[in-house]
Scaffold this motif. Sequence first.
Motif, PDB file in Angstrom:
ATOM      1  N   VAL A 231       0.848  -1.186   0.000  1.00 24.08           N
ATOM      2  CA  VAL A 231       0.000   0.000   0.000  1.00 24.08           C
ATOM      3  C   VAL A 231       0.886   1.239   0.000  1.00 24.08           C
ATOM      4  CG1 VAL A 231      -1.810   1.263   1.233  1.00 24.08           C
ATOM      5  CG2 VAL A 231      -1.773  -1.247   1.304  1.00 24.08           C
ATOM      6  N   PHE A 232       0.524   2.219  -0.798  1.00 23.92           N
ATOM      7  CA  PHE A 232       1.105   3.551  -0.712  1.00 23.92           C
ATOM      8  C   PHE A 232       0.035   4.425  -0.066  1.00 23.92           C
ATOM      9  CE2 PHE A 232       3.398   1.457  -4.077  1.00 23.92           C
ATOM     10  CZ  PHE A 232       4.706   1.915  -3.955  1.00 23.92           C
ATOM     11  N   THR A 233       0.221   4.788   1.192  1.00 23.71           N
ATOM     12  CA  THR A 233      -0.868   5.417   1.939  1.00 23.71           C
ATOM     13  C   THR A 233      -1.101   6.878   1.580  1.00 23.71           C
ATOM     14  OG1 THR A 233       0.638   6.014   3.763  1.00 23.71           O
ATOM     15  CG2 THR A 233      -0.548   3.907   3.930  1.00 23.71           C
ATOM     16  N   ARG A 234      -0.162   7.517   0.897  1.00 26.39           N
ATOM     17  CA  ARG A 234      -0.313   8.952   0.612  1.00 26.39           C
ATOM     18  C   ARG A 234       0.557   9.326  -0.584  1.00 26.39           C
ATOM     19  NH1 ARG A 234       2.912   7.465   4.350  1.00 26.39           N
ATOM     20  NH2 ARG A 234       4.876   8.513   4.814  1.00 26.39           N
ATOM     21  N   SER A 235       0.225   8.790  -1.745  1.00 27.56           N
ATOM     22  CA  SER A 235       1.033   9.036  -2.947  1.00 27.56           C
ATOM     23  C   SER A 235       0.139   9.368  -4.128  1.00 27.56           C
ATOM     24  CB  SER A 235       1.881   7.801  -3.287  1.00 27.56           C
ATOM     25  OG  SER A 235       2.876   7.571  -2.301  1.00 27.56           O
ATOM     26  N   GLY A 236       0.521  10.423  -4.854  1.00 25.06           N
ATOM     27  CA  GLY A 236      -0.134  10.760  -6.109  1.00 25.06           C
ATOM     28  C   GLY A 236       0.713  10.315  -7.288  1.00 25.06           C
ATOM     29  N   ALA A 237       0.496  10.945  -8.434  1.00 28.74           N
ATOM     30  CA  ALA A 237       1.197  10.596  -9.670  1.00 28.74           C
ATOM     31  C   ALA A 237       2.313  11.597  -9.918  1.00 28.74           C
ATOM     32  CB  ALA A 237       0.223  10.586 -10.838  1.00 28.74           C
ATOM     33  N   ARG A 238       3.562  11.103 -10.009  1.00 25.43           N
ATOM     34  CA  ARG A 238       4.703  11.993 -10.204  1.00 25.43           C
ATOM     35  C   ARG A 238       4.680  12.623 -11.590  1.00 25.43           C
ATOM     36  NH1 ARG A 238      10.562   9.988  -8.271  1.00 25.43           N
ATOM     37  NH2 ARG A 238       9.239   9.437  -6.484  1.00 25.43           N
ATOM     38  N   ALA A 239       4.041  11.980 -12.548  1.00 24.64           N
ATOM     39  CA  ALA A 239       3.944  12.565 -13.890  1.00 24.64           C
ATOM     40  C   ALA A 239       3.159  13.872 -13.874  1.00 24.64           C
ATOM     41  CB  ALA A 239       3.285  11.574 -14.845  1.00 24.64           C
ATOM     42  N   LEU A 240       2.272  14.030 -12.918  1.00 26.49           N
ATOM     43  CA  LEU A 240       1.462  15.251 -12.819  1.00 26.49           C
ATOM     44  C   LEU A 240       2.061  16.270 -11.868  1.00 26.49           C
ATOM     45  CD1 LEU A 240      -2.137  13.739 -12.696  1.00 26.49           C
ATOM     46  CD2 LEU A 240      -0.754  14.367 -14.679  1.00 26.49           C
ATOM     47  N   ARG A 241       2.762  15.791 -10.849  1.00 26.29           N
ATOM     48  CA  ARG A 241       3.390  16.693  -9.877  1.00 26.29           C
ATOM     49  C   ARG A 241       4.624  15.989  -9.319  1.00 26.29           C
ATOM     50  NH1 ARG A 241       1.647  21.529  -7.109  1.00 26.29           N
ATOM     51  NH2 ARG A 241      -0.078  21.497  -8.582  1.00 26.29           N
ATOM     52  N   PRO A 242       5.825  16.551  -9.554  1.00 25.00           N
ATOM     53  CA  PRO A 242       7.059  15.839  -9.228  1.00 25.00           C
ATOM     54  C   PRO A 242       7.425  15.905  -7.748  1.00 25.00           C
ATOM     55  CG  PRO A 242       7.578  17.937 -10.251  1.00 25.00           C
ATOM     56  CD  PRO A 242       6.075  17.812 -10.295  1.00 25.00           C
ATOM     57  N   HIS A 243       6.585  15.337  -6.927  1.00 25.04           N
ATOM     58  CA  HIS A 243       6.865  15.258  -5.493  1.00 25.04           C
ATOM     59  C   HIS A 243       7.545  13.918  -5.203  1.00 25.04           C
ATOM     60  CE1 HIS A 243       6.095  14.861  -1.163  1.00 25.04           C
ATOM     61  NE2 HIS A 243       5.932  16.171  -1.155  1.00 25.04           N
ATOM     62  N   PRO A 244       8.536  13.867  -4.315  1.00 26.42           N
ATOM     63  CA  PRO A 244       9.273  12.613  -4.104  1.00 26.42           C
ATOM     64  C   PRO A 244       8.441  11.465  -3.571  1.00 26.42           C
ATOM     65  CG  PRO A 244       9.923  14.299  -2.492  1.00 26.42           C
ATOM     66  CD  PRO A 244       9.124  14.995  -3.542  1.00 26.42           C
ATOM     67  N   VAL A 245       7.329  11.742  -2.901  1.00 24.89           N
ATOM     68  CA  VAL A 245       6.480  10.668  -2.377  1.00 24.89           C
ATOM     69  C   VAL A 245       5.498  10.173  -3.435  1.00 24.89           C
ATOM     70  CG1 VAL A 245       4.860  10.047  -0.530  1.00 24.89           C
ATOM     71  CG2 VAL A 245       6.770  11.551  -0.043  1.00 24.89           C
ATOM     72  N   ASN A 246       5.317  10.936  -4.514  1.00 20.23           N
ATOM     73  CA  ASN A 246       4.449  10.497  -5.602  1.00 20.23           C
ATOM     74  C   ASN A 246       5.124   9.396  -6.412  1.00 20.23           C
ATOM     75  OD1 ASN A 246       2.512  12.286  -4.804  1.00 20.23           O
ATOM     76  ND2 ASN A 246       2.911  13.796  -6.399  1.00 20.23           N
ATOM     77  N   LEU A 247       4.323   8.653  -7.177  1.00 21.08           N
ATOM     78  CA  LEU A 247       4.805   7.453  -7.852  1.00 21.08           C
ATOM     79  C   LEU A 247       5.022   7.694  -9.336  1.00 21.08           C
ATOM     80  CD1 LEU A 247       2.506   4.761  -6.194  1.00 21.08           C
ATOM     81  CD2 LEU A 247       4.654   5.753  -5.360  1.00 21.08           C
TER      82      LEU A 247
END
Length: 371
Positions: A231-247
């Motif tokens: 489970v990724f409990t708090r991850s968005g899409a890095r392609a849309l927003r380059p945050h390190p916790v995003n995937l």
Amino acid sequence: MADLQDELDTITEAVGGLAPALEPPSRSEDTAPDAGTDALERARSFLAGHPVAVGYTGVPWALRHLPRYDVEFGEGNGSADVPRLREGYVGALFWSLHLPGEPTGDRAARATLDQLDLVLTAVRAHHEGLRLADDAAQITDLRNRGRVSVVIGPAGACALGDSLGVLRILRALGLRLLTLSGVSWAGDDGLTRFGEEVVREMDRLGVLPDLSGASAATVHRTIGLSRAPVVFTRSGARALRPHPVNLTDDVLVELGRAQGLCLVPLAPEQTGPSVRDVADHLDHVRELAGPECVGLSGAYDSGAAQTSDPTDASSYPRLIAELLVRGWTEADLSLLTWGNVQRVLRTADFTARAAQQSRGPSMARITDLEG
């Protein structure tokens, strides 16, 4: 975790003593800037039967740090109190035990147990609205009886130190998720031999791996090793927003193949400042990982900034309205809000029962495997 009060509640409800908590609230002043009022009413009607399971909240942090947090009546500084949860049609939520500053050793274990004690105390003090739940069946039962389920986790891996006994104690107290980051055995180079033993013991106990914030090497190795869903409990899409916790897209595809779960948060630094931005991330995750692998997260009351549009836990009807306008089917929405969290919990419990038939508790320590 059932008790005498649960039995009394069941009797009371059987004779009509308690109104369902998830009936649509009578608020005529609400508007939905991102979707029409018809879509908002459809969203409320849908959520009355398919409430939201929120995969991450920082309520324990808020209870300790905010000057006022009125869980029962919502007359304080919190974002996920009972009134807001009712208004947002939230039927279950995870309370994080994460610690600021990533303490280590015995201090981390003590601080995590202090957080857990705060959770147990707070839920018991508000049993008319909140109840502890340990598995999917309890969550469903509590929803049917008009309560909001509190599921414990994730905790940080730092709480374990080098002892799997601590993991077993935390599981016995209700922990369902452990975040695999911030420790030597789950770092930039991936899982060490001890880290792999931790994941195997998690499988045996029914503790799900949380990989939000984990290194790429840890993510790939854990997906390959764990027999329970990751489970990724708090991850968005890095392609849309380059945050390190995003995937990244490749991780999302891998997650879909493994039938794991990505819980997309409502957090401006990760998913943007509006309902539409969050919906974009949900669209992207669903497209790459599949509708069975996407869910909702809050990041409420965790000390992080919130979105400027969905401001608290009452905002889920507006998000669902936006997804309805975008053409999401009710089948996919039911997985998003409730079904996918239920699936991973059930699968973890099934995996644990199977593992316990062939494996006893692990007594391994770091020095045994890496000394």
